[in-house]
Design an enzyme around this catalytic site. Structure first.
Site, mmCIF file in Angstrom:
data_model
loop_
_atom_site.group_PDB
_atom_site.id
_atom_site.type_symbol
_atom_site.label_atom_id
_atom_site.label_comp_id
_atom_site.label_asym_id
_atom_site.label_seq_id
_atom_site.Cartn_x
_atom_site.Cartn_y
_atom_site.Cartn_z
ATOM 1 N N CYS A 184 59.578 31.026 25.883
ATOM 2 C CA CYS A 184 60.611 30.058 26.393
ATOM 3 C C CYS A 184 60.821 29.404 27.377
ATOM 4 O O CYS A 184 60.595 30.880 28.082
ATOM 5 C CB CYS A 184 62.120 31.151 25.480
ATOM 6 S SG CYS A 184 63.445 30.506 25.896
ATOM 7 N N LEU A 185 60.815 28.283 27.610
ATOM 8 C CA LEU A 185 60.686 28.082 28.738
ATOM 9 C C LEU A 185 61.029 26.439 28.817
ATOM 10 O O LEU A 185 60.889 25.537 28.694
ATOM 11 C CB LEU A 185 59.175 28.209 29.675
ATOM 12 C CG LEU A 185 59.019 27.354 31.138
ATOM 13 C CD1 LEU A 185 59.030 29.102 31.731
ATOM 14 C CD2 LEU A 185 57.964 27.010 31.440
#
Length: 216
Positions: A145-146
């Site tokens: 999750c970026l």
């Protein structure tokens, strides 16, 4: 009359000598313009060689391949990140290993695979963590999750930006945008306990029935 005969014999002898000299030379096929065969860096006659030898040019590179070639030339992971290409002829698939030098995961090395889509840089690269980790922003299946890999991606960003983003996740986990919700919740409520659980996983322990690889 005698002089003319000798002159003809001398001329015939000269022609025979010239023919013999020509026969002794290695044969060289003429080029299309009637001159000698040309050799260039691209092969015979200035035409680029290909594996099939039919004189056709190779496969046209996609815009993504052209852009990734530029990005790769500028890659710089410093001492924390290392980039490797399993297949040097394929620039659209490579691996990045990150060894944080500070933070909860110091001393361990985590491996990520990068896959560059055909529409890159208009589409972000696909990144997966292949090393199991207890982290608020990386789940146990390796999804990352970026924000710049999702809605915040812009074509002006490059592979370096993604690598720096991954490194930053190890320095500053973001519990407000989690994939591993349990880890994020614990990080918010009890950071000391979170650190103890990270240490357990780094030493190859079991957490919630999941066996982790020993990394330190």
């Amino acid at each position: 009359m005698l002089a003319l005969k000798k002159k003809r014999e001398a001329a015939a002898a000269a022609e025979a000598a010239a023919a013999a000299e020509e026969a002794a030379r290695p044969k060289q096929e003429p080029s299309a313009d009637g001159g000698a065969q040309k050799v260039s860096l691209f092969g015979i006659g200035g035409e680029k060689k290909t594996k099939n030898g039919d004189g056709k040019t190779g496969k046209k590179r996609s815009p993504g391949e052209i852009r990734i070639q530029k990005d790769i030339a500028e890659l710089d992971g410093g001492k924390v990140a290392n980039i490797t290409f399993p297949n040097p002829n394929d620039l659209t698939s490579f691996e990045v290993s990150i060894s944080p030098d500070t933070g909860y995961w110091t001393g361990a090395t985590y491996h990520f695979t990068f896959t560059i889509p055909p529409h890159y840089p208009h589409t972000p690269p696909k990144v997966e963590c292949t090393t199991k980790i207890y982290h608020p922003n990386i789940d146990l299946q390796g999804k990352v999750c970026l924000n710049i890999l999702r809605e915040d991606w812009k074509p002006v960003l490059d592979i370096n930006a993604v690598i720096y983003g991954l490194i930053y996740l190890f320095y500053e986990p973001n519990p407000d945008d989690p994939l591993n919700h349990e880890a994020a919740e614990l990080f918010r409520k009890d950071v000391r306990q979170f650190e103890r659980l990270v240490t357990r996983t780094l030493r190859g322990g079991i957490l919630d029935g999941v066996q982790f690889e020993r990394l330190v």
